[in-house]
Design a protein around this motif. Structure first.
Motif, mmCIF file in Angstrom:
data_model
loop_
_atom_site.group_PDB
_atom_site.id
_atom_site.type_symbol
_atom_site.label_atom_id
_atom_site.label_comp_id
_atom_site.label_asym_id
_atom_site.label_seq_id
_atom_site.Cartn_x
_atom_site.Cartn_y
_atom_site.Cartn_z
ATOM 1 N N ASP A 238 3.463 1.982 8.387
ATOM 2 C CA ASP A 238 3.948 2.246 9.744
ATOM 3 C C ASP A 238 3.041 3.234 10.471
ATOM 4 N N GLU A 239 2.621 4.304 9.796
ATOM 5 C CA GLU A 239 1.783 5.305 10.452
ATOM 6 C C GLU A 239 0.434 4.738 10.870
ATOM 7 N N SER A 240 -0.118 3.831 10.074
ATOM 8 C CA SER A 240 -1.445 3.278 10.394
ATOM 9 C C SER A 240 -1.365 2.046 11.290
ATOM 10 N N GLY A 241 -0.147 1.534 11.531
ATOM 11 C CA GLY A 241 -0.010 0.319 12.323
ATOM 12 C C GLY A 241 -0.551 -0.913 11.609
ATOM 13 N N SER A 242 -0.525 -0.892 10.301
ATOM 14 C CA SER A 242 -1.086 -2.001 9.517
ATOM 15 C C SER A 242 -0.205 -3.238 9.618
ATOM 16 N N VAL A 243 -0.845 -4.389 9.502
ATOM 17 C CA VAL A 243 -0.154 -5.672 9.462
ATOM 18 C C VAL A 243 -0.546 -6.365 8.160
ATOM 19 N N VAL A 244 0.432 -6.605 7.306
ATOM 20 C CA VAL A 244 0.194 -7.239 6.011
ATOM 21 C C VAL A 244 0.852 -8.606 6.020
ATOM 22 N N THR A 245 0.070 -9.630 5.789
ATOM 23 C CA THR A 245 0.585 -11.004 5.726
ATOM 24 C C THR A 245 0.136 -11.646 4.427
ATOM 25 N N PRO A 278 -6.327 -1.434 14.144
ATOM 26 C CA PRO A 278 -5.297 -1.328 13.107
ATOM 27 C C PRO A 278 -5.607 -2.276 11.948
ATOM 28 N N PRO A 279 -5.356 -1.862 10.729
ATOM 29 C CA PRO A 279 -5.676 -2.701 9.564
ATOM 30 C C PRO A 279 -4.905 -4.019 9.577
ATOM 31 N N LEU A 280 -5.635 -5.097 9.342
ATOM 32 C CA LEU A 280 -5.047 -6.430 9.167
ATOM 33 C C LEU A 280 -5.351 -6.858 7.737
ATOM 34 N N ILE A 281 -4.330 -7.013 6.953
ATOM 35 C CA ILE A 281 -4.497 -7.327 5.529
ATOM 36 C C ILE A 281 -3.810 -8.651 5.246
ATOM 37 N N HIS A 282 -4.574 -9.585 4.663
ATOM 38 C CA HIS A 282 -4.018 -10.905 4.377
ATOM 39 C C HIS A 282 -4.264 -11.235 2.907
ATOM 40 N N ILE A 283 -3.210 -11.737 2.262
ATOM 41 C CA ILE A 283 -3.263 -12.035 0.831
ATOM 42 C C ILE A 283 -3.045 -13.531 0.634
ATOM 43 N N THR A 284 -3.920 -14.162 -0.128
ATOM 44 C CA THR A 284 -3.823 -15.598 -0.406
ATOM 45 C C THR A 284 -3.992 -15.837 -1.907
ATOM 46 N N ALA A 285 -3.578 -17.044 -2.327
ATOM 47 C CA ALA A 285 -3.715 -17.444 -3.734
ATOM 48 C C ALA A 285 -4.110 -18.903 -3.799
ATOM 49 N N SER A 379 8.714 -8.830 7.396
ATOM 50 C CA SER A 379 9.107 -8.406 6.058
ATOM 51 C C SER A 379 8.026 -7.573 5.373
ATOM 52 N N LEU A 380 6.820 -7.530 5.949
ATOM 53 C CA LEU A 380 5.718 -6.845 5.298
ATOM 54 C C LEU A 380 5.188 -5.666 6.079
ATOM 55 N N SER A 381 5.433 -5.594 7.359
ATOM 56 C CA SER A 381 4.788 -4.550 8.145
ATOM 57 C C SER A 381 5.836 -3.656 8.774
#
Length: 381
Positions: A238-245, A278-285, A379-381
Motif C-alpha cells: 500500500d505504501e509503495s502503490g504496488s500492483v501485484v497480478t 509505482p511497481p508493477l509485479i506480474h507472476i506467471t506459470a 485481492s493482491l494490491s
C-alpha cells in the motif's frame, strides 16, 4: 612239355605235328627275372628311404619346428620365442613370416599389458582420490554442521542483546529529552545500526533454517501462498502503490513456509528496487515437463548484465547502503529453489525492469488441475 596237333588235307588226316619244349628254360627265366625285380624293389626302397630322410630334413623338420614353437607360445604366452629359419625357400619364408607375426603379437601384448597396468594404477589412484574425497566430504559436512549450529546459536543468542540495545537506546533518548544535532545524529546511527543488526540476524537465521531444516514435500497451492504473502506485505504494498497480478498458478511440491518466503523475498525485492513509476509485479506459470517455470516480472530499475551472476551470492549488495537490506534475500530464494530440484535465474535490462524465473516440481497428478483463475488486482494490491 609236349604239344601234338593233327595235320588234315582234303578231309583226310595226313599226319601229326608234335612240338616238345623244355620247361627248365622257363624256370630259369623266372628265377632271373624274379631276382631282377627283387633287386629293383630293394634299390627302390633304399632310394625311397634316402629320399624320405632328405625330404624330412627339408620339409617335415621345419614344419614340426613351427608346430613346436606354436605349442610353446600357446602354452606359455611367451611371444619372445622364435622359430629357427634353416633355409631361404618357402618353408624358410613361412618361418620368417611366423616370427614376424610373433613379434607383432608380442608388441601388441606388451602395449596391452602396459595399458592395463597404467589403467590399474589409474584406478588405484582414482580409488584413493575417491576415498580421500569421501573423507574430505565427511569432514566438510561435519564442519558445515558445526558451523551451521554455531551460526544458528550465535544468531539466536544475538537477538536478545540487539533487542536490549534497541530498547535501552530508545529509553535513553526519552530520558535525555531534546538533543543537539550531533547527539541526534549519534542516536540515529545507534538506532539504524541496531535495526540493521536485528534484520541481519533474522535473515541469517532464515538462511540457516532453509539449509538445515528437514526435507518436507507437501502439495503447495501457489494461489493460496500468494494470497498469504500479499496479506503479510499489505503495508509496504500500500505504501509503495504496488500492483501485484498473477496468471493461473499451479500446485507444486515443497514446504509451504519456504515457498511463501520465496515469493515474499522476490516481491519485496521488486518493490525495494523500483523506479520512478509505482511497481508493477506480474507472476506467471508455464508447464515445463515435470516442472513448472514461474516468472516474477517487475518494472524496476533493472540489473546490469555484469552483476546478474552475483546477485544470488549471500551478503552481495549492488547498491551499498543506499537501499536498506542485508543481501541474503535472493540467496535464500536460490537455496529454496535448489532444495526442491529447481533452478533460479534472472533476465534484466537496466531501466526496463527484471524477470526472475525459477522452476518447481509439479505436485503429482493434482498439478495439472490446480491452475486457477487469474488473481484480481483487488485481492493482491
Amino acid at each position: 612239355m609236349t604239344l601234338t596237333r593233327p595235320v588234315v588235307l582234303k578231309g583226310r588226316r595226313a599226319g601229326s605235328l608234335t612240338i616238345v619244349y623244355d620247361l627248365g628254360e622257363l624256370t630259369e627265366r623266372i628265377r632271373i627275372w624274379g631276382g631282377i625285380i627283387l633287386a629293383v624293389m630293394i634299390l627302390s626302397s633304399l632310394a625311397a628311404v634316402l629320399l624320405s630322410s632328405r625330404f624330412r630334413t627339408l620339409l617335415a623338420a621345419p614344419v614340426l619346428e613351427l608346430a613346436r614353437t606354436a605349442g610353446v607360445v600357446s602354452n606359455t604366452k611367451n611371444y619372445e620365442v622364435r622359430a629357427d629359419q634353416t633355409s631361404a625357400d618357402e618353408i624358410g619364408q613361412l618361418a620368417s613370416a611366423f616370427n614376424e607375426m610373433l613379434a607383432g603379437i608380442g608388441s601388441r601384448d606388451a602395449d596391452l599389458r602396459r595399458t592395463l597396468l597404467e589403467r590399474e594404477q589409474a584406478l588405484e589412484k582414482l580409488a584413493e582420490v575417491n576415498r580421500e574425497l569421501h573423507r574430505s566430504n565427511e569432514e566438510l559436512n561435519s564442519r558445515n554442521q558445526d558451523l551451521e549450529r554455531f551460526a544458528f546459536i550465535a544468531s539466536h543468542d544475538m537477538q536478545e542483546p540487539a533487542r536490549m540495545v534497541s530498547i535501552y537506546s530508545e529509553l535513553l533518548v526519552k530520558r535525555c529529552g531534546d538533543l543537539n544535532d550531533e547527539l541526534t545524529l549519534y542516536r540515529d546511527y545507534v538506532i539504524s545500526g541496531t535495526t540493521r543488526m536485528r534484520d541481519l540476524i533474522a535473515d541469517l537465521l532464515s538462511y540457516i533454517e532453509v539449509t538445515t531444516s528437514p526435507d518436507k514435500k507437501d502439495s503447495v497451492d501457489l494461489k493460496i501462498v500468494l494470497e498469504r504473502v500479499q496479506q503479510n506485505l499489505k503495508m509496504i504494498i500500500d505504501e509503495s502503490g504496488s500492483v501485484v497480478t498473477a496468471g493461473p498458478l499451479p500446485v507444486v511440491e515443497g514446504h509451504e513456509t519456504q515457498i511463501m518466503s520465496l515469493f515474499q523475498n522476490l516481491i519485496v525485492n521488486a518493490i525495494k528496487y523500483r523506479g520512478e513509476q509505482p511497481p508493477l509485479i506480474h507472476i506467471t506459470a508455464e508447464p515445463a515437463g515435470p516442472m513448472y517455470q514461474l516468472s516474477v516480472t517487475d518494472n524496476g530499475t533493472g540489473i546490469p548484465s555484469e552483476y546478474q551472476s552475483q546477485i544470488f551470492v549471500p551478503f552481495k549488495r549492488l547498491h551499498g547502503n543506499e537501499i536498506p537490506g542485508t543481501g541474503i534475500g535472493l540467496a535464500i530464494c536460490q537455496r529454496i529453489v535448489e532444495r526442491y530440484g529447481g533452478r533460479i535465474w534472472v533476465e534484466s535490462k537496466v531501466g526496463k525492469g527484471s524477470c526472475f524465473r525459477f522452476t518447481l516440481r509439479a505436485a503429482g497428478e493434482s498439478a495439472a488441475s490446480a491452475a486457477t483463475a487469474p488473481l484480481s488486482r483487488d485481492s493482491l494490491s
